[in-house]
Design a protein around this motif. Structure first.
Motif, PDB file in Angstrom:
ATOM      1  N   UNK A 153      45.777  48.887  48.793  1.00 18.25           N
ATOM      2  CA  UNK A 153      45.722  47.700  47.935  1.00 18.25           C
ATOM      3  C   UNK A 153      47.089  47.350  47.355  1.00 18.25           C
ATOM      4  N   UNK A 154      47.999  48.333  47.271  1.00 20.31           N
ATOM      5  CA  UNK A 154      49.357  48.034  46.817  1.00 20.31           C
ATOM      6  C   UNK A 154      50.142  47.272  47.886  1.00 20.31           C
ATOM      7  N   UNK A 155      49.893  47.585  49.162  1.00 20.12           N
ATOM      8  CA  UNK A 155      50.675  47.015  50.261  1.00 20.12           C
ATOM      9  C   UNK A 155      50.081  45.750  50.855  1.00 20.12           C
ATOM     10  N   UNK A 156      48.800  45.514  50.696  1.00 18.49           N
ATOM     11  CA  UNK A 156      48.133  44.389  51.348  1.00 18.49           C
ATOM     12  C   UNK A 156      48.687  43.022  50.933  1.00 18.49           C
ATOM     13  N   UNK A 157      48.977  42.755  49.649  1.00 21.15           N
ATOM     14  CA  UNK A 157      49.508  41.416  49.321  1.00 21.15           C
ATOM     15  C   UNK A 157      50.804  41.083  50.051  1.00 21.15           C
ATOM     16  N   UNK A 158      51.729  42.023  50.127  1.00 19.96           N
ATOM     17  CA  UNK A 158      52.995  41.769  50.822  1.00 19.96           C
ATOM     18  C   UNK A 158      52.759  41.547  52.311  1.00 19.96           C
ATOM     19  N   UNK A 159      51.835  42.293  52.904  1.00 17.35           N
ATOM     20  CA  UNK A 159      51.530  42.131  54.329  1.00 17.35           C
ATOM     21  C   UNK A 159      50.946  40.753  54.600  1.00 17.35           C
ATOM     22  N   UNK A 160      50.028  40.303  53.762  1.00 16.99           N
ATOM     23  CA  UNK A 160      49.436  38.976  53.952  1.00 16.99           C
ATOM     24  C   UNK A 160      50.471  37.866  53.768  1.00 16.99           C
ATOM     25  N   UNK A 161      51.349  38.019  52.796  1.00 14.30           N
ATOM     26  CA  UNK A 161      52.389  37.008  52.589  1.00 14.30           C
ATOM     27  C   UNK A 161      53.324  36.969  53.789  1.00 14.30           C
TER      28      UNK A 161
END
Length: 192
Positions: A15-23
């Motif tokens: 959950x820490x890494x998912x926002x950056x991956x989606x962006x």
């Protein structure tokens, strides 16, 4: 479960890494869609001329490059060697804390990873758009539209492009899922 290295919950780490991956995946897909469609249209318009040859050569080069290799080359050239001119970083997190302690997005750290992840989809979308446009431009209804006196731009964008986009849109949705899964290696290279 828990991570063997940090003993933290794996779900917390994800959950820490998912926002950056989606962006990153979304930015790469937007770049790939815009550039790929434009290059494909240009290649179809100038079929068997130098813009077509350049677009096809770029497509072959782009398809053959893994995104992690493109990331290494881009980081070395634009983030390290030419850093004084480009002001782009070869490493850097997408989210950083500002002076108030709020998390903000550092947009300049998104440029090189977006290009690295987007090179392959750009190449494929260019090829799909080119071949689809060439097929549509040879259809009878396009000849009829030209014969009725419509301008070249009206025939190209109103009739041909609209009908040529079906396979391209289908490809874009599939590539978006692939980019989300494959952005991991580029994130490691750029310490994203």
């Amino acid at each position: 479960g828990r991570s063997y290295q940090t003993r933290r919950l794996v779900s917390e780490i994800l959950w820490e890494k998912i926002p950056a991956t989606f962006i990153l995946a979304t930015a790469a897909m937007i770049l790939a869609t815009i550039v790929g469609i434009l290059l494909g249209i240009l290649a179809a318009i100038y079929h068997n001329k130098w813009p077509d040859n350049v677009a096809v050569a770029f497509s072959v080069f782009g398809i053959s490059q893994p995104s992690y290799f493109s990331g290494i080359v881009l980081a070395l050239i634009f983030g390290f060697v030419l850093h004084d001119y480009t002001v782009l970083n070869h490493v850097g997190a997408l989210f950083e804390l500002n002076d108030l302690g709020d998390e903000v997005i550092i947009w300049s750290n998104l440029i090189l990873p977006t290009i690295a992840v987007g090179i392959r989809p750009i190449a494929i979308i260019t090829q799909l758009t080119r071949s689809s446009m060439l097929e549509v431009l040879s259809q009878d209804y396009i000849r009829t539209a030209k014969a009725t006196g419509l301008s070249y731009n009206a025939v190209l964008f109103k009739h041909a492009l609209r009908n040529a986009m079906n396979p391209v849109v289908t490809s874009i949705s599939g590539w978006y899922a692939s980019l989300i899964a494959g952005a991991y290696f580029v994130e490691i290279i750029f310490d994203f």
